[in-house]
Write an enzyme that holds these catalytic residues in place. Structure first.
Site, PDB file in Angstrom:
ATOM      1  N   HIS A 172       0.841  -1.194   0.000  1.00 38.39           N
ATOM      2  CA  HIS A 172       0.000   0.000   0.000  1.00 38.39           C
ATOM      3  C   HIS A 172       0.880   1.249   0.000  1.00 38.39           C
ATOM      4  CE1 HIS A 172      -2.880   3.037   1.409  1.00 38.39           C
ATOM      5  NE2 HIS A 172      -3.812   2.219   0.950  1.00 38.39           N
ATOM      6  N   GLU A 192      -4.102   2.579  -7.144  1.00 37.44           N
ATOM      7  CA  GLU A 192      -4.505   3.704  -6.307  1.00 37.44           C
ATOM      8  C   GLU A 192      -3.629   4.920  -6.615  1.00 37.44           C
ATOM      9  OE1 GLU A 192      -6.260   2.462  -2.172  1.00 37.44           O
ATOM     10  OE2 GLU A 192      -4.149   1.903  -2.273  1.00 37.44           O
TER      11      GLU A 192
END
Length: 245
Positions: A96, A166
């Site tokens: 992430h 993302e």
């Protein structure tokens, strides 16, 4: 192929709150809820056991937000994939942007975590994405392709993998990539994964996904679901997104 709705709770929810979420979620989802979708939950580690108990015998899948490259040993403060599996974890979030930004996780390290997941039959959910500066320099695809190639080096291309795109500048900011931007990147990511010989993969979009933009985003080709942050913390808002199909 079923769409994936993945909740990343980040540093939120006590075990009691996680238990309450599970009870409420299961009470509000009927038997046909999972006919066309999968639900993933990535809780904070102190709440992983509560999530495991709360979703026991359900079709909801869950797992840690990050792991160490070793499953045991003298690594104080790290998370063991073996221990996560002992609680029933079937999935793991890897790479992430916040792990990259705040904890200096680089692609070679992320690659080791993907390989570990594959070796233990845990589904890796690999996050990639560009910063605002990189977007402004027109380096989006260059950055994403580099992250893919390095993080996926040597992995088994026949095994299932999930990639979450993302754009870093859209995470938790309220900003959302335009539909055209998402369409362009997901189309190129699909081509790239195919060129790398991956046969069983899905592409998620993440970045301020909410009920009011989910329907438009999910209609884009090669958007196979979402990785959802803030809007996943409440059952009602999470289900509003899940029900965009």
């Amino acid at each position: 192929m079923k769409k994936i709705f993945a909740a990343n709770w980040k540093l939120n929810k006590t075990p009691d709150q996680a238990t309450a979420f599970a009870q409420d979620f299961l009470a509000k989802t009927s038997g046909n809820f999972f006919e066309n979708k999968e639900a993933f939950i990535f809780p904070q580690n102190f709440s992983l056991d509560a999530v495991s108990r709360g979703f026991k015998s359900s079709k909801v899948q869950f797992g840690p937000q990050q792991i160490h490259t070793e499953t045991k040993g003298a690594f104080t403060g790290e998370n063991s994939l073996d221990l996560a599996k002992s609680l029933g974890s079937q999935i793991c979030l890897i790479g992430h942007s916040e792990r990259r930004q705040f904890f200096a996780e680089a692609n070679p390290l992320i690659n080791k975590k993907v390989l570990l997941c594959q070796s233990t039959d845990v589904l890796p959910v690999l996050c990639i994405g560009e910063s605002l500066e990189q977007r402004q320099k027109n380096e989006t695809l260059k950055v994403c392709f580099e992250q893919l190639e390095t993080a996926l080096a040597g992995v088994d291309t026949a095994k299932r993998i999930v990639v979450a795109y993302e754009p870093v500048w859209a995470i938790g900011t309220g900003q959302v990539a335009t539909l055209d931007q998402v369409k362009e990147v997901h189309a190129e990511l699909y081509k790239k994964m195919t060129s790398l010989n991956f046969k069983n993969f899905q592409l998620l979009y993440g970045g301020s996904v909410k009920a009011d933009n989910a329907k438009d985003l999910i209609s884009i080709a090669h958007v196979d679901g979402f990785l959802i942050g803030g809007a996943s913390l409440e059952v009602a808002s999470f289900l509003d997104i899940c029900n965009c199909l």
